[in-house]
Scaffold this active site. Structure first.
Site, PDB file in Angstrom:
ATOM      1  N   LYS A  81      48.016  81.767  46.062  1.00  0.00           N
ATOM      2  CA  LYS A  81      47.410  80.843  47.019  1.00  0.00           C
ATOM      3  C   LYS A  81      46.793  81.635  48.167  1.00  0.00           C
ATOM      4  CE  LYS A  81      48.770  76.846  49.889  1.00  0.00           C
ATOM      5  NZ  LYS A  81      49.919  76.007  50.288  1.00  0.00           N
ATOM      6  N   SER A 156      49.637  71.451  49.832  1.00  0.00           N
ATOM      7  CA  SER A 156      48.444  72.257  49.994  1.00  0.00           C
ATOM      8  C   SER A 156      48.266  73.337  48.928  1.00  0.00           C
ATOM      9  CB  SER A 156      48.472  72.930  51.386  1.00  0.00           C
ATOM     10  OG  SER A 156      49.597  73.773  51.527  1.00  0.00           O
ATOM     11  N   SER A 180      54.377  71.409  50.134  1.00  0.00           N
ATOM     12  CA  SER A 180      53.091  71.909  49.644  1.00  0.00           C
ATOM     13  C   SER A 180      53.124  72.530  48.261  1.00  0.00           C
ATOM     14  CB  SER A 180      52.518  72.925  50.643  1.00  0.00           C
ATOM     15  OG  SER A 180      52.051  72.276  51.787  1.00  0.00           O
TER      16      SER A 180
END
Length: 481
Positions: A81, A156, A180
């Site tokens: 990420k 996220s 997330s």
């Protein structure tokens, strides 16, 4: 990449590489080709480091041919990420403010996966600075859910979950500061594990002592989660919460052996919310019946008087909006017209918070920790839904209410994922597992929560459930890939 190889778990890929059944070069080339094919539809990557990945694959192949001792993830591709540092590969945090940021070193979790033999193939999408549960930002646009391109993959860590679900890369690093990793894992039908606070060191938060964010694994199988945790866990001077924490045998815990006889599981269908989709409740309760078939004692959670669990959003917001303002307000003057409106609005909402309000939220965080820890005087594991309903529309207004079974519910944070926030505040380990699909073919997630350092306990229960009711054979209906 053939579908079979694309969806082969990391544990099996590593074994195939060690047996010389398949080459790391072949796997990385196929992963990069699949990334290129899926990117226009899913948009799971901000940066693809093809040249670096191919060079690492050639070196990995040479090590195999020389008969070197191989790491547990030797030659296996992984994504990271874009909130986590990668040496020599740009790390943008999904923001124009850091669009050209190239770290000089890897975060510990990345360095440790590389040391285990894994190969970085790219950086996955995140909303700007990871600020919301939808994966979109002015820097790259929107990421779509592989199961239905009109739905959000969550956030996220939406890019990490979408890539894993679509068979682009078998494993990925995500983060989890309020759900997330678990939110997108539930949306995309994969495993999302938020470990005990500090178990995997976090080097990127400027508030090491008050941290509530985790650097996490994202995988399709429980064993692959265990392999990632085994590689990433362990103390590091960057993280005060990591110091002195033991790293148990996660891989051993994830072997689906034995049963769950005597394990006590408490079921909480609501957690500070009032509405739950009927299909989600039905799927979760069917999964809990499977745990009972494995020997567990499953019952509605009862903790005695005074256990009316209120929404933790107000506490989380004070802590998080204060953090965002302290850390990201500095970029508004130069980049404000290219920053996410949702981030700017939430920072403005918290701009007037006082030091007293912040301290009171810290007190409340401690209270939640103590309340949650008391659950485990009665139960070994507590189960909840991960989300109150399946994936929302990709263009849903973050500030608008959601619908559950055709009825208007509360806002996204209060009504969709009240189940995830509390365990960032408390630091408890929590894992989401696929436990069904709704009438639209969208995944449904069940969350299991354990006591502090109960990570191996959760892995064992998850592995036994996966053995009894596997999910990784199901693949999103991607055409032309």
């Amino acid at each position: 990449m053939t579908d079979d190889l694309a969806y082969t778990p990391a544990a099996e890929l590593a074994a195939m590489i060690a047996r010389r059944t398949v080459s790391p070069v072949e796997i990385v080339d196929l992963v990069l080709a699949r990334t290129e094919k899926t990117q226009p539809a899913i948009n799971a990557f901000i940066t693809v480091c093809a040249d670096e990945a191919r060079a690492a694959a050639r070196a990995a192949e040479a090590g195999v041919m020389r008969g070197e001792e191989l790491g547990p993830l030797h030659g296996v591709p992984f994504s990271v990420k874009d909130l986590v540092n990668t040496k020599g590969v740009r790390t943008t945090f999904g923001s124009f403010a850091l669009a050209d940021n190239v770290p000089a070193s890897d975060s510990p979790a990345v360095a440790r996966l590389k040391a285990a033999g894994a190969i970085l193939v790219g950086k996955t999408t995140t909303p700007e600075f990871g600020h919301k549960c939808f994966t979109e930002a002015p820097l790259f646009g929107r990421t779509a859910n592989p199961w239905d391109l009109s739905r959000t993959p969550g956030g996220s860590s939406g890019g990490a979950a979408a890539a894993v679900a679509a068979g682009v890369a078998p494993i990925g690093i995500g983060t989890d500061g309020g759900g997330s990793s678990r939110i997108p894992a539930a949306c995309c039908g994969v495993v999302g594990f938020k470990q005990t606070l500090g178990l995997v060191p976090h080097d990127l938060t400027p508030d090491g002592f008050g941290n509530q964010s985790h650097i996490t694994p994202m995988t399709r199988t429980v064993m692959d989660t265990a392999l990632m945790l085994q590689a990433m866990a362990g103390p590091d001077p960057c993280d005060p919460h990591s110091l002195g924490l033991p790293a148990p045998d996660f891989v051993g815990a994830a072997r689906p052996e034995g049963d769950l006889k005597g394990v006590r599981i408490g079921w909480r269908p609501l957690l500070g919310n009032t509405m739950l989709a009927s299909e989600v409740r039905e799927s979760c309760e069917k999964a809990l019946a499977a745990f009972a078939d494995l020997g567990a004692v499953v019952e509605p959670a009862k903790f005695g008087p005074g256990d009316d669990f209120a929404s933790s959003e107000p506490i989380w917001l004070v802590l998080t909006q204060s953090f965002w303002n302290a850390r990201f307000r500095r970029y508004v003057g130069q980049f404000g017209n290219r920053m996410s409106d949702t981030l700017l609005r939430q920072m403005d909402n918290g701009a007037g918070l006082s030091a007293v309000a912040l301290q009171e939220a810290m007190f409340e965080r401690t209270r939640i920790f103590r309340d949650v820890q008391r659950w485990f005087d009665t139960y070994d594991i507590v189960a909840t839904p991960t989300l109150s309903r399946t994936a929302l529309s990709i263009d849903h207004d973050f500030f608008a209410p959601i619908e559950i079974d055709g009825e208007v519910a509360d806002t996204v944070r209060k009504a969709w994922y009240p189940y995830t926030l509390p365990f960032n505040l408390s630091g408890n380990p929590a894992v989401t597992l696929p436990c069904g699909w709704d009438r639209d073919g969208l995944p449904i997630g069940l969350q299991l929560i354990g006591p502090h350092l109960g990570d191996a306990r959760l892995l064992r229960a998850a592995a036994l459930y996966e053995m009894a009711h596997p999910w990784a054979y199901r693949r999103p209906p991607l055409s032309g890939v």
